[in-house]
Write an enzyme that holds these catalytic residues in place. Structure first.
Site, PDB file in Angstrom:
ATOM      1  CE1 TYR A 211      -4.224  -1.373  -0.264  1.00  0.00           C
ATOM      2  CE2 TYR A 211      -3.384  -2.961   1.337  1.00  0.00           C
ATOM      3  CZ  TYR A 211      -4.342  -2.582   0.414  1.00  0.00           C
ATOM      4  OH  TYR A 211      -5.416  -3.409   0.156  1.00  0.00           O
TER       5      TYR A 211
ATOM      6  CB  ALA B  87     -19.735  -1.423 -24.054  1.00  0.00           C
TER       7      ALA B  87
ATOM      8  CG  HIS C 108     -22.899  -1.874 -12.987  1.00  0.00           C
ATOM      9  ND1 HIS C 108     -23.066  -2.299 -14.284  1.00  0.00           N
ATOM     10  CD2 HIS C 108     -22.094  -2.791 -12.389  1.00  0.00           C
ATOM     11  CE1 HIS C 108     -22.385  -3.420 -14.465  1.00  0.00           C
ATOM     12  NE2 HIS C 108     -21.792  -3.739 -13.323  1.00  0.00           N
TER      13      HIS C 108
ATOM     14  CB  ALA D  44     -15.452  -3.772  -5.702  1.00  0.00           C
TER      15      ALA D  44
END
Length: 316
Positions: free
Chosen positions: A68, A153, A178, A122
């Site tokens: 990280y 798309a 989504h 995610a």
């Protein structure tokens, strides 16, 4: 912020992450590409594999396994890590477990001194992108979700197959969540300036074909997950497209998940809408004209997302 460069850190080396890494290396969009995952042996193997083939990339790129602290000087952190969507499971059903995973990741990224852009993939992506914005306190334009870029798309592909044109000649969008409450903006969908919806209705005598295209767009992920366990190539290429728009300062309009600030009368919620993307992030949401039915569907999508976000507010 520091001068915009081309260092990308990927958090999550599963099917989506590794597919995105491959696409990014192939295109040579980043100068440095770092992969972080708890499965360190898998990361090391992928790094070797990608570096071995990087000679044939369109431009030089260095791939490495990281931690990280590598996020400190990254321009873009892409998060694909999270529990996968199981057959029959909706994206919204993933919310609590993936919110907890996201909190751990984002805390570690911010502790490094990170001052770049987040791109979240995610699921449920609209909820998690809003969560990252709230947890980090970063400006909304620097916290972006993959939104309905892939859905749009898929939509354009299915229309193109029906009308016998290339996908790039189809001007059409999926907006909203989504997920199951997403909507097709048929009122604006066109090929060569001619309404797609009207063309389909004239050719078939009803609106059944248009409805079939929408359903097949909305449910595409379920069909793929049922057959092979998960979707990854399509979303990886969608993430590539968004990354390219950011890193190359393209001023492209993509249906990413952006935070509304008065558009359509809503605030704070993140969802997929046509958004201008350049080196400053998600800088402008285009308030596409919608008909009454589309506005009602958008309101329903917003309510779905608001209700779901309320269920994880205690984790902020």
């Amino acid at each position: 912020m520091k001068k915009f460069g081309k260092k990308v850190v990927l958090v999550g080396d599963g099917s989506v992450g590794s597919s995105y890494a491959f696409a990014m290396v192939t295109q040579g969009i980043a100068d440095e590409f770092v992969i972080i995952d708890i499965a360190k042996d898998k990361v090391e193997a992928d790094v070797k594999d990608l570096n071995h083939g990087a000679l044939y990339s369109s431009s030089p790129v260095t791939v490495k396994a990281g931690e990280y602290e590598d996020c400190k000087d990254a321009d873009l952190v892409v998060i694909t890590a999270g529990a996968p969507q199981k057959p029959g499971e909706t994206r919204l059903q993933l919310v609590e477990k993936n919110t907890k995973i996201m909190k751990s990741i984002v805390t570690s990224v911010m502790d490094s001194g990170f001052d770049g852009f987040f791109l979240i993939a995610a699921n449920p992506v609209d909820i998690l992108t809003r969560y990252v914005k709230e947890v980090t306190g970063l400006p909304a334009e620097r916290v972006i979700g993959s939104g309905t870029v892939l859905d749009s798309a898929r939509f354009r592909y299915l229309i193109s197959k029906e009308l016998g044109v290339t996908s790039s000649s189809v001007h059409a969008s999926i907006i909203g969540e989504h997920g199951d409450s997403e909507l097709a903006v048929w009122s604006q969908a066109n090929v060569g300036g001619i309404s797609v919806y009207d063309t389909l209705k004239e050719e078939t005598g009803s609106d059944a074909k248009a409805n079939e295209i929408y359903i097949n767009t909305r449910d595409a992920a379920y069909d793929i997950i049922q057959a092979k366990g998960s979707t990854y190539y399509g979303i990886a290429l969608a993430l590539l497209r968004i990354s390219k728009a950011l890193l190359n300062n393209e001023n492209s309009i993509l249906t990413v998940s952006s935070q509304l600030n008065g558009q359509y009368g809503f605030n704070d919620v993140y969802l997929g809408l046509p958004t201008l993307i350049n080196q400053n992030g998600a800088v402008k949401i285009y308030e596409t004209p919608l008909n009454d039915n589309e506005l009602q569907l958008l309101e329903k999508s917003v309510k779905t997302l608001e209700d779901t976000y309320d269920s994880i507010k205690h984790l902020v």
